[in-house]
Motif scaffolding. Structure first.
Motif, PDB file in Angstrom:
ATOM      1  N   THR A  44       0.853  -1.198   0.000  1.00 56.26           N
ATOM      2  CA  THR A  44       0.000   0.000   0.000  1.00 56.26           C
ATOM      3  C   THR A  44       0.881   1.238   0.000  1.00 56.26           C
ATOM      4  O   THR A  44       1.817   1.322   0.789  1.00 56.26           O
ATOM      5  CB  THR A  44      -0.874   0.036   1.273  1.00 56.26           C
ATOM      6  N   ASP A  45       0.604   2.183  -0.885  1.00 58.16           N
ATOM      7  CA  ASP A  45       1.355   3.431  -0.903  1.00 58.16           C
ATOM      8  C   ASP A  45       0.416   4.590  -1.164  1.00 58.16           C
ATOM      9  O   ASP A  45      -0.361   4.557  -2.111  1.00 58.16           O
ATOM     10  CB  ASP A  45       2.437   3.406  -1.991  1.00 58.16           C
ATOM     11  N   SER A  46       0.499   5.607  -0.330  1.00 57.90           N
ATOM     12  CA  SER A  46      -0.332   6.796  -0.500  1.00 57.90           C
ATOM     13  C   SER A  46       0.509   7.942  -1.025  1.00 57.90           C
ATOM     14  O   SER A  46       1.688   8.072  -0.684  1.00 57.90           O
ATOM     15  CB  SER A  46      -0.926   7.222   0.843  1.00 57.90           C
ATOM     16  N   VAL A  48       0.030  12.140  -1.305  1.00 58.07           N
ATOM     17  CA  VAL A  48      -0.820  13.252  -0.900  1.00 58.07           C
ATOM     18  C   VAL A  48      -0.294  14.536  -1.539  1.00 58.07           C
ATOM     19  O   VAL A  48       0.915  14.795  -1.520  1.00 58.07           O
ATOM     20  CB  VAL A  48      -0.821  13.389   0.652  1.00 58.07           C
ATOM     21  N   ILE A  51       2.624  16.927  -0.268  1.00 52.08           N
ATOM     22  CA  ILE A  51       3.605  16.132   0.480  1.00 52.08           C
ATOM     23  C   ILE A  51       4.428  15.313  -0.508  1.00 52.08           C
ATOM     24  O   ILE A  51       5.650  15.369  -0.515  1.00 52.08           O
ATOM     25  CB  ILE A  51       2.918  15.167   1.480  1.00 52.08           C
ATOM     26  N   HIS A  52       3.742  14.569  -1.353  1.00 52.48           N
ATOM     27  CA  HIS A  52       4.427  13.683  -2.296  1.00 52.48           C
ATOM     28  C   HIS A  52       4.471  14.222  -3.720  1.00 52.48           C
ATOM     29  O   HIS A  52       5.192  13.708  -4.550  1.00 52.48           O
ATOM     30  CB  HIS A  52       3.757  12.313  -2.333  1.00 52.48           C
ATOM     31  N   SER A 127      -5.745  13.157  -2.715  1.00 52.67           N
ATOM     32  CA  SER A 127      -4.897  12.116  -2.152  1.00 52.67           C
ATOM     33  C   SER A 127      -5.172  10.802  -2.879  1.00 52.67           C
ATOM     34  O   SER A 127      -6.308  10.504  -3.262  1.00 52.67           O
ATOM     35  CB  SER A 127      -5.182  12.033  -0.655  1.00 52.67           C
ATOM     36  N   THR A 129      -4.334   6.633  -2.922  1.00 53.67           N
ATOM     37  CA  THR A 129      -3.781   5.451  -2.270  1.00 53.67           C
ATOM     38  C   THR A 129      -3.947   4.288  -3.220  1.00 53.67           C
ATOM     39  O   THR A 129      -5.038   4.056  -3.731  1.00 53.67           O
ATOM     40  CB  THR A 129      -4.498   5.145  -0.948  1.00 53.67           C
ATOM     41  N   HIS A 318       8.389  10.564   6.604  1.00 48.88           N
ATOM     42  CA  HIS A 318       6.940  10.605   6.376  1.00 48.88           C
ATOM     43  C   HIS A 318       6.262  11.337   7.518  1.00 48.88           C
ATOM     44  O   HIS A 318       5.213  11.909   7.379  1.00 48.88           O
ATOM     45  CB  HIS A 318       6.385   9.196   6.278  1.00 48.88           C
ATOM     46  N   PHE A 319       6.902  11.286   8.687  1.00 51.52           N
ATOM     47  CA  PHE A 319       6.386  11.998   9.844  1.00 51.52           C
ATOM     48  C   PHE A 319       7.540  12.635  10.596  1.00 51.52           C
ATOM     49  O   PHE A 319       8.597  12.076  10.707  1.00 51.52           O
ATOM     50  CB  PHE A 319       5.620  11.041  10.773  1.00 51.52           C
TER      51      PHE A 319
ATOM     52  N   GLU B   3       7.423  10.385  16.487  1.00 55.12           N
ATOM     53  CA  GLU B   3       6.063  10.208  15.978  1.00 55.12           C
ATOM     54  C   GLU B   3       5.936   8.910  15.195  1.00 55.12           C
ATOM     55  O   GLU B   3       4.945   8.195  15.290  1.00 55.12           O
ATOM     56  CB  GLU B   3       5.710  11.402  15.077  1.00 55.12           C
ATOM     57  N   ASP B 120       0.178   2.277   5.059  1.00 54.36           N
ATOM     58  CA  ASP B 120       1.062   3.407   4.837  1.00 54.36           C
ATOM     59  C   ASP B 120       0.559   4.560   5.706  1.00 54.36           C
ATOM     60  O   ASP B 120      -0.640   4.698   5.911  1.00 54.36           O
ATOM     61  CB  ASP B 120       1.038   3.811   3.355  1.00 54.36           C
ATOM     62  N   THR B 121       1.480   5.353   6.218  1.00 57.96           N
ATOM     63  CA  THR B 121       1.103   6.527   7.003  1.00 57.96           C
ATOM     64  C   THR B 121       1.749   7.751   6.395  1.00 57.96           C
ATOM     65  O   THR B 121       2.949   7.744   6.127  1.00 57.96           O
ATOM     66  CB  THR B 121       1.580   6.396   8.465  1.00 57.96           C
ATOM     67  N   THR B 122       0.931   8.772   6.133  1.00 61.48           N
ATOM     68  CA  THR B 122       1.476  10.003   5.564  1.00 61.48           C
ATOM     69  C   THR B 122       0.874  11.196   6.282  1.00 61.48           C
ATOM     70  O   THR B 122      -0.129  11.077   6.973  1.00 61.48           O
ATOM     71  CB  THR B 122       1.133  10.118   4.064  1.00 61.48           C
ATOM     72  N   ARG B 123       1.515  12.344   6.103  1.00 59.27           N
ATOM     73  CA  ARG B 123       0.983  13.566   6.676  1.00 59.27           C
ATOM     74  C   ARG B 123       0.069  14.228   5.653  1.00 59.27           C
ATOM     75  O   ARG B 123       0.365  14.242   4.454  1.00 59.27           O
ATOM     76  CB  ARG B 123       2.125  14.512   7.052  1.00 59.27           C
TER      77      ARG B 123
END
Lengths: 319, 319
Positions: A44-46, A48, A51-52, A127, A129, A318-319, B3, B120-123
């Motif tokens: 899984t890849d998001s 946004v 951000i990306h 966004s 995903t 990512h954070f 985080e 996946d975790t994104t901001r």
């Protein structure tokens, strides 16, 4: 035509039509026939906006990249890509944008033999995903956990091009006309090393893809495999475009910490090293030995030839 | 603790630990062992702040609901839920919020025998996408496409409670103390009809879950099955809580157009109708016959007893 119908039409036939899709888009869920003797691999890849990717990115390249970065994760496991799902959150329905995005996605899905089999569309801040599914012969997935003391560390292709590309699209660097196309291609249209990943199933002791930068990504292998590594920065493979476009120190920084190259990073035990070149030559992708796994758990060391090399990594967080 | 580590810790062990997960969270992808003789079923559902939930929603119930609505789609296919992936986009890391959300998610995943295997975790702006994976015996998935002229239309549980709950949490209606808990439970903590969905594999000719409102959702079965339907609105099952909380006309509106009930809607051929009650009685979920499939392709008709009933549906539009 309503917005909903437009979205449906854009994605209804995306990618390669596969015979192992019993039920695709349009039901509560997709029904897929997983080949016998295979495990299922899921990533899984998001992405946004802000951000990306930048708001003004070419939607076609965005569609391409979303597929490629997901398929790259499957490649890193030695899996064969099969099916994609897309969760799309859109602030508004812009037909031209949506059509171009769907075309980029569909062409790239087709290239990797993947069919889009479902997803969800909602209104909200932009966004994307993607969920990529693939198969691998039972027990043959390559993980990050198998590297052992003494294994050799390899990387495919070249490193740092995408990081330079990111600077270029932000107008932070100038690049000669000769090299611009290559660098932009590497940034906007990354290639997932799918065939090579599958060829590594019986060779590599561990593998992953370089998405957040070599130095940061290596730590994942070190942690999961409980090993250390020494990397010779003189060995890092760099494109002529990168070497011609900045000084050596800056090029090295891009190669060590730049993200989004989507090359494969893998380790090979000494006894399988002999067959490596022969086995990988048909794939036309250069592989370079850049270091060696050590027993110093969690320790990431750099050297430059025979000299120690001190490097402060700043990777993508990512954070 | 950073985080990133906090997020990792919250989700590392979420849900039920399953033996068919060869590789879970922490690699490029998850590796799953799909049971032999089974097809794979995959569903995706996104929930975006401001569209699907209010900013002040209890994060625990949000975690629950995200799992339940995804598992409900698997239930509607007759599948057995197994694995979940989570794509989480967060504007900031709020430990209390994240912990409660993860707990709600984990408890509910555990209840449905599902393990969280990656994501996946994104901001970015708060948005949650879940991908649920399950298995069903080969060829036994129940789709929206199998309804035939003459089949009987059934629904599980009661309709309209969640729509009333949505009004309640917005302070648009008042509900007696006696019924508040039930209505809030139905809105915040929907139940996926998993066991019943599996029991329907050899009975139902088509099935789906009611997520956007009965009248709108029925159209999907009509389109995919190329049939029509007559629904007797007098037969729609409603809870005492709903009937006591508003007048009959309003209750009927909620039952016909209210979303998020996550009950199963399914059709049964006449020759299998006899075994229905016996086969479904162990599951303790009431099922009600509310209409009959016709040959009038795409035509959704309502009657009230023997009288025609005119209804203008306004369902939830994702776009």
């Amino acid at each position: 035509m309503g917005e909903f119908e437009l979205i449906q039409r854009c994605f209804a036939e995306a990618g390669r039509k596969r015979t192992d899709v019993a039920i695709g888009i349009g039901d509560d869920g997709a029904v897929l026939q997983v080949r016998e003797g295979c495990d299922l691999v899921i990533t899984t890849d998001s992405m946004v906006e802000g951000i990306h990717f930048f708001p003004d990115v070419d939607p076609r390249s965005l569609g391409h990249k979303l597929v490629a970065v997901n398929v790259s994760d499957l490649a890193a496991m030695g899996a064969e890509p099969c099916w994609l799902s897309l969760a799309l959150t859109l602030p508004k329905v812009d037909e031209a944008w949506l059509t171009a995005f769907a075309e980029g996605l569909s062409e790239t899905a087709d290239y990797y033999n993947c069919q889009l089999i479902g997803g969800d569309t909602t209104r909200g801040p932009l966004s994307l995903t993607m969920i990529a599914k693939g198969v691998v012969p039972k027990g043959k997935a390559i993980t990050r956990a198998g590297a052992q003391n003494g294994d050799y560390l390899y990387v495919t292709g070249t490193l740092g091009d995408a990081a330079l590309g990111l600077q270029l699209v932000q107008n932070k660097v100038e690049i000669s006309k000769k090299h611009r196309a290559h660098i932009l291609q590497r940034f906007h249209y990354p290639t997932a090393r799918v065939a090579l990943g599958q060829a590594l199933r019986n060779i590599a002791s561990s593998a992953m893809d370089v998405s957040d930068g070599l130095a940061g990504d290596l730590l994942h292998i070190l942690r999961r495999s409980k090993v250390g590594v020494v990397v010779d920065v003189n060995k890092l493979p760099m494109s002529q475009a990168l070497k011609d476009s900045c000084d050596a120190e800056q090029a090295l920084k891009y190669a060590l910490s730049g993200g989004e190259d989507y090359e494969l990073l893998f380790t090979v035990p000494e006894n399988r090293r002999g067959s490596l070149e022969v086995l990988l030559s048909p794939y036309g992708v250069p592989v370079t030995c850049i270091g060696r796994i050590t027993g110093a758990v969690g320790k990431l060391e750099f050297k430059q030839g025979e000299q120690p090399f001190v490097y402060q990594h700043q990777g993508f967080e990512h954070f």
